[in-house]
Design a protein around this motif. Sequence first.
Motif, mmCIF file in Angstrom:
data_model
loop_
_atom_site.group_PDB
_atom_site.id
_atom_site.type_symbol
_atom_site.label_atom_id
_atom_site.label_comp_id
_atom_site.label_asym_id
_atom_site.label_seq_id
_atom_site.Cartn_x
_atom_site.Cartn_y
_atom_site.Cartn_z
ATOM 1 N N ASP A 47 0.863 -1.176 0.000
ATOM 2 C CA ASP A 47 0.000 0.000 0.000
ATOM 3 C C ASP A 47 0.901 1.228 0.000
ATOM 4 O O ASP A 47 1.083 1.904 1.003
ATOM 5 C CB ASP A 47 -0.907 -0.032 1.235
ATOM 6 N N GLY A 48 1.489 1.514 -1.148
ATOM 7 C CA GLY A 48 2.482 2.566 -1.291
ATOM 8 C C GLY A 48 3.507 2.162 -2.327
ATOM 9 O O GLY A 48 3.391 1.118 -2.982
ATOM 10 N N ARG A 49 4.541 2.976 -2.466
ATOM 11 C CA ARG A 49 5.552 2.747 -3.498
ATOM 12 C C ARG A 49 6.972 2.816 -2.930
ATOM 13 O O ARG A 49 7.898 3.246 -3.620
ATOM 14 C CB ARG A 49 5.401 3.777 -4.617
ATOM 15 N N GLY A 68 1.600 0.423 -5.405
ATOM 16 C CA GLY A 68 0.568 1.327 -5.902
ATOM 17 C C GLY A 68 0.407 2.510 -4.970
ATOM 18 O O GLY A 68 0.981 2.546 -3.874
ATOM 19 N N ARG A 69 -0.359 3.478 -5.393
ATOM 20 C CA ARG A 69 -0.610 4.643 -4.546
ATOM 21 C C ARG A 69 -1.258 4.212 -3.237
ATOM 22 O O ARG A 69 -2.101 3.325 -3.226
ATOM 23 C CB ARG A 69 -1.525 5.634 -5.261
#
Length: 254
Positions: A47-49, A68-69
């Motif tokens: 949940d993030g990059r 992902g964003r």
Amino acid sequence: MACLTQVVSVITPVHLPSIGYLADAYASLAAQDMPDGWGWRWLVQEDGRTGAVADALPDDPRISVGVGRPGGPGVARTLAMERVDGPLVKVLDADDQLTPGVLARDIATLTAHPSVGWSTSRVLDLLPDGSTVGFDSDPPAGPIACGDVHAFWLANDYRAPVHPATLCLRTDVLFALGGWMALPASEDTGLLLAASTITGGFFNAETGLLYRKWPGQVTSQAAHREPAEHATRMRIIERRVRALTALNTTITLS
């Protein structure tokens, strides 16, 4: 090695605070004794990059990592659906552990009951000291009719009779419902309620998951039970169930 003909896609969303538990989740997955012709793929979705998740995982060709964003676990899970391969999808949160044999039981259940669209299992809370705590309110082992989860949920202060963190769904059911709800929390409950509205399920009484309790757990934070938002989430889930019921969308599985 037997040739694999069927795959269970195990979807795991992860954010930075829970990365340290991925090793235990992987160990519980790697220890699964799969039926002949079956294998698993682990779809881990950050949940993030940050890219930190890939560095925390072993070199195993069965693992697929996505980024992902940031959008919460429901968004991460739904993004991972793009990589699903096979007839079944299993839920596994980053901080939880599968118990031995649970994937084989899920496969056996959904193979033996072609009219059933999803299965769940008994859960034990895994406490910080390593001990476990069970529950005395599990339903009887066996099939769960359409609508039964919803009725129980309404009668018990929005508490489901089975745990959404143990879901194993037919892939077609998951995609027909659009994946997880776009909510900041309770997105897995929303999926359980929706799936149980359009198709019957099954409860396995043998423990299938160790549900870790720890200070950084999302569901342990005060925001998770903030009254106004919690009420909003429950109303949205309820309206989805009522809409599905009104549309008479019960799925006949072949």
